[in-house]
Write a protein that holds these residues in place. Structure first.
Motif, PDB file in Angstrom:
ATOM      1  N   VAL A 143       1.743  -1.092  -4.643  1.00  0.00           N
ATOM      2  CA  VAL A 143       3.153  -0.734  -4.465  1.00  0.00           C
ATOM      3  C   VAL A 143       3.305   0.146  -3.222  1.00  0.00           C
ATOM      4  O   VAL A 143       4.229  -0.043  -2.419  1.00  0.00           O
ATOM      5  CB  VAL A 143       3.702  -0.034  -5.719  1.00  0.00           C
ATOM      6  CG1 VAL A 143       5.151   0.386  -5.510  1.00  0.00           C
ATOM      7  CG2 VAL A 143       3.584  -0.942  -6.934  1.00  0.00           C
ATOM      8  N   ARG A 144       2.389   1.088  -3.068  1.00  0.00           N
ATOM      9  CA  ARG A 144       2.423   1.923  -1.858  1.00  0.00           C
ATOM     10  C   ARG A 144       2.288   1.055  -0.607  1.00  0.00           C
ATOM     11  O   ARG A 144       3.018   1.243   0.370  1.00  0.00           O
ATOM     12  CB  ARG A 144       1.290   2.951  -1.912  1.00  0.00           C
ATOM     13  CG  ARG A 144       1.141   3.767  -0.626  1.00  0.00           C
ATOM     14  CD  ARG A 144      -0.022   4.735  -0.684  1.00  0.00           C
ATOM     15  NE  ARG A 144      -1.301   4.093  -0.951  1.00  0.00           N
ATOM     16  CZ  ARG A 144      -2.015   3.449  -0.038  1.00  0.00           C
ATOM     17  NH1 ARG A 144      -1.544   3.311   1.210  1.00  0.00           N
ATOM     18  NH2 ARG A 144      -3.174   2.908  -0.354  1.00  0.00           N
ATOM     19  N   LYS A 145       1.377   0.089  -0.642  1.00  0.00           N
ATOM     20  CA  LYS A 145       1.188  -0.782   0.523  1.00  0.00           C
ATOM     21  C   LYS A 145       2.430  -1.614   0.806  1.00  0.00           C
ATOM     22  O   LYS A 145       2.814  -1.808   1.978  1.00  0.00           O
ATOM     23  CB  LYS A 145      -0.014  -1.701   0.297  1.00  0.00           C
ATOM     24  CG  LYS A 145      -1.363  -1.010   0.406  1.00  0.00           C
ATOM     25  CD  LYS A 145      -2.499  -2.035   0.321  1.00  0.00           C
ATOM     26  CE  LYS A 145      -3.838  -1.421   0.664  1.00  0.00           C
ATOM     27  NZ  LYS A 145      -4.927  -2.429   0.730  1.00  0.00           N
ATOM     28  N   LEU A 146       3.068  -2.121  -0.232  1.00  0.00           N
ATOM     29  CA  LEU A 146       4.284  -2.903  -0.049  1.00  0.00           C
ATOM     30  C   LEU A 146       5.394  -2.055   0.565  1.00  0.00           C
ATOM     31  O   LEU A 146       6.101  -2.497   1.484  1.00  0.00           O
ATOM     32  CB  LEU A 146       4.746  -3.489  -1.379  1.00  0.00           C
ATOM     33  CG  LEU A 146       3.895  -4.612  -1.969  1.00  0.00           C
ATOM     34  CD1 LEU A 146       4.292  -4.890  -3.412  1.00  0.00           C
ATOM     35  CD2 LEU A 146       4.020  -5.882  -1.131  1.00  0.00           C
ATOM     36  N   ARG A 147       5.554  -0.843   0.053  1.00  0.00           N
ATOM     37  CA  ARG A 147       6.585   0.043   0.597  1.00  0.00           C
ATOM     38  C   ARG A 147       6.302   0.377   2.059  1.00  0.00           C
ATOM     39  O   ARG A 147       7.216   0.361   2.900  1.00  0.00           O
ATOM     40  CB  ARG A 147       6.659   1.328  -0.231  1.00  0.00           C
ATOM     41  CG  ARG A 147       7.205   1.159  -1.653  1.00  0.00           C
ATOM     42  CD  ARG A 147       7.365   2.520  -2.299  1.00  0.00           C
ATOM     43  NE  ARG A 147       7.706   2.481  -3.701  1.00  0.00           N
ATOM     44  CZ  ARG A 147       8.946   2.278  -4.190  1.00  0.00           C
ATOM     45  NH1 ARG A 147       9.942   2.087  -3.347  1.00  0.00           N
ATOM     46  NH2 ARG A 147       9.163   2.281  -5.491  1.00  0.00           N
TER      47      ARG A 147
END
Length: 483
Positions: free
Chosen positions: A105-109
């Protein structure tokens, strides 16, 4: 399908040309979710901050815009999201809000994606359907009387219905590929460890992997370029060091940019074709088109395959231990144990795997059958790898599932017991994907709409670029037959 974007490239082209904004696009998708999802039931929770996050993205200068800039994406509710409710499909977690984002999720954001919300799944991802104590059942995006497949059911329906441009699912036994096949999507199961599972609830740690569910192969590649890589929070991701090459920012996009079919050698696992006339007709046409495009087709067979599938299924051996270990790692969930949920009836009664899993030992490695399972799994891996080596294969293909998406009532009545072909790749710990090859009618319900059929492409571990390239070639054949 709702009137929304068909590809990441199309969306980002409009954003670059100033024809739209991230906020406008996000609002369009949120409005569709509010209007249509009451009937589909694909989302458990919508991100209330999505518009605010989109507005911030619009304010970024061009040089700070990431590779997934503006992409509205949905996440299987198996993946932790800070500040957004995460239920893991279980009524026992209906009020849980994680304090941190999962690594993916951090990478997507950071890549500029907008998280629209969380999508439905069966309890603890323990099944091949949408049946959940938290959300009931999810409807198929084409035929609402049917189930979209699981456990990434909501992800399949959301993308299939146009409520999200892409989604992230989770795959243990086929939970990305089965709903992708049923809903007409591309779904990729990576070699376990290629993508971090930090912040993702476990079912079987050795087989679990998140992955993309999209409308086309190129979109899947774009997302994989963001998600794949080593993560100190998940030591399984050390497998990325075994690829023998340095990762680039576009390694998967590069792999699909020029689909090349001529001279490829593909094994055909006909023993897994089943008896459905419509599905087999599409398979035969796809194989004929591949042959016309220069692919060398090799008939292969896996000896004792049914026994291998049965004896390498790890769910009874370790699912209880892995789910309990995950809950114990969250202070707010430490009181949850799968056996207690079973005793209290806090699970959907249509799920056969929950009653089976609770029979497992608390510590899987103390189970007297565990060593035998490992020995047989290694034998299974050698048998299939030997086919690749003997015949010089790039991949092996077969239908993702021998049947079309089942009627929801069939599931609720316990009449659909199909074991999808997806378990082959999962229990081998290989990589595999499902790519659409057309639609077929259900002979038992001739008045129903035709339903999507997926072709599964199996590769050896760490061969994702190879099978993605082949999938891109299959995709191209759908619109331009090589005849």
């Amino acid at each position: 399908m709702a009137s929304t974007y068909a590809s990441i490239a199309g969306l980002q082209r409009d954003l670059k040309d100033g024809k739209t904004t991230v906020k406008h696009v996000t609002k369009t998708y949120l409005d569709l979710i509010e209007r249509l999802d009451k009937d589909l039931n694909s989302f458990t929770t919508v991100n209330k901050q999505a518009l605010e996050e989109a507005e911030k993205l619009d304010s970024l200068p061009a040089e700070q815009r990431g590779p997934l800039f503006g992409v509205p994406i949905a996440l299987k509710d198996q993946i932790d999201t800070a500040g957004i409710r995460t239920t893991y499909g279980s009524k026992a977690c209906e009020d849980y809000i994680p304090p941190e984002d999962a690594t993916i999720v951090r990478k997507l954001r950071e890549a500029g994606a907008v998280i629209l919300g969380k999508t439905t799944l069966c309890d603890w991802a323990a099944g091949f359907s949408s049946m959940s104590s938290m959300t009931g059942t999810t409807r198929h995006p084409i035929d609402p009387t049917r189930d979209p497949g699981g456990s990434s059911a909501g992800s399949g329906t959301a993308v299939g219905a146009g409520l999200a441009l892409a989604a992230i699912g989770g795959d243990t036994g086929g939970s990305i590929r089965l709903p992708s096949s049923f809903c007409g999507l591309v779904g990729v199961r990576m070699t376990p460890g290629r993508i971090s599972r930090d912040g993702m609830s476990a079912l079987v740690k050795t087989q679990d992997t998140p992955g993309p569910m999209c409308r086309n192969v190129e979109d899947a590649a774009k997302i994989l370029d963001v998600l794949v890589g080593f993560d100190e929070k998940d030591d399984f991701t050390s497998i990325n060091a075994l690829t023998g090459r340095s990762a680039s920012a576009t390694q998967f996009q590069d792999a699909v940019a020029q689909p090349f079919l001529e001279g490829k050698r593909v094994g055909v696992l006909r023993q897994e074709f089943g008896s459905h006339r419509g599905i087999n007709g599409l398979l035969d046409k796809t194989l004929a088109d591949l042959k016309s495009a220069g692919v060398e087709l090799v008939e292969v067979e896996i000896p004792n395959l049914d026994n291998f599938k049965r004896l390498t299924a790890p769910y009874v051996l370790r699912a209880k231990a892995d789910i309990n270990e995950f809950c114990a790692s969250r202070p707010a969930l430490q009181h949850i144990k799968l056996e207690d949920l079973y005793d209290k009836g806090i699970y959907h009664k249509g799920l056969d795997l929950i009653p089976s899993a609770v029979k497992g030992t608390t510590k899987f490695d103390q189970n007297p059958h565990f060593a035998k399972y490992l020995v047989i799994r290694e034998e299974f891996q050698r048998k299939v790898a030997a086919l690749f080596a003997k015949h010089g294969l790039d991949a092996i293909v077969y239908p993702t599932c021998k049947t079309l998406a089942p009627k929801t009532q069939q599931l609720l009545d316990g009449e659909w017991k199909e074991l999808p072909n997806t378990v082959i790749g999962s229990q081998l710990l290989f990589t595999a994907l499902s790519v659409p090859i057309g639609r077929a009618k259900d002979d038992d319900f001739p008045d129903d709409p035709a339903l999507p059929v997926g072709l599964e492409i199996l590769g050896v571990p760490l061969s994702e670029e190879k099978i993605l390239n082949l999938a891109a070639g299959v995709e191209a054949l759908q619109s331009k037959p090589w005849k």
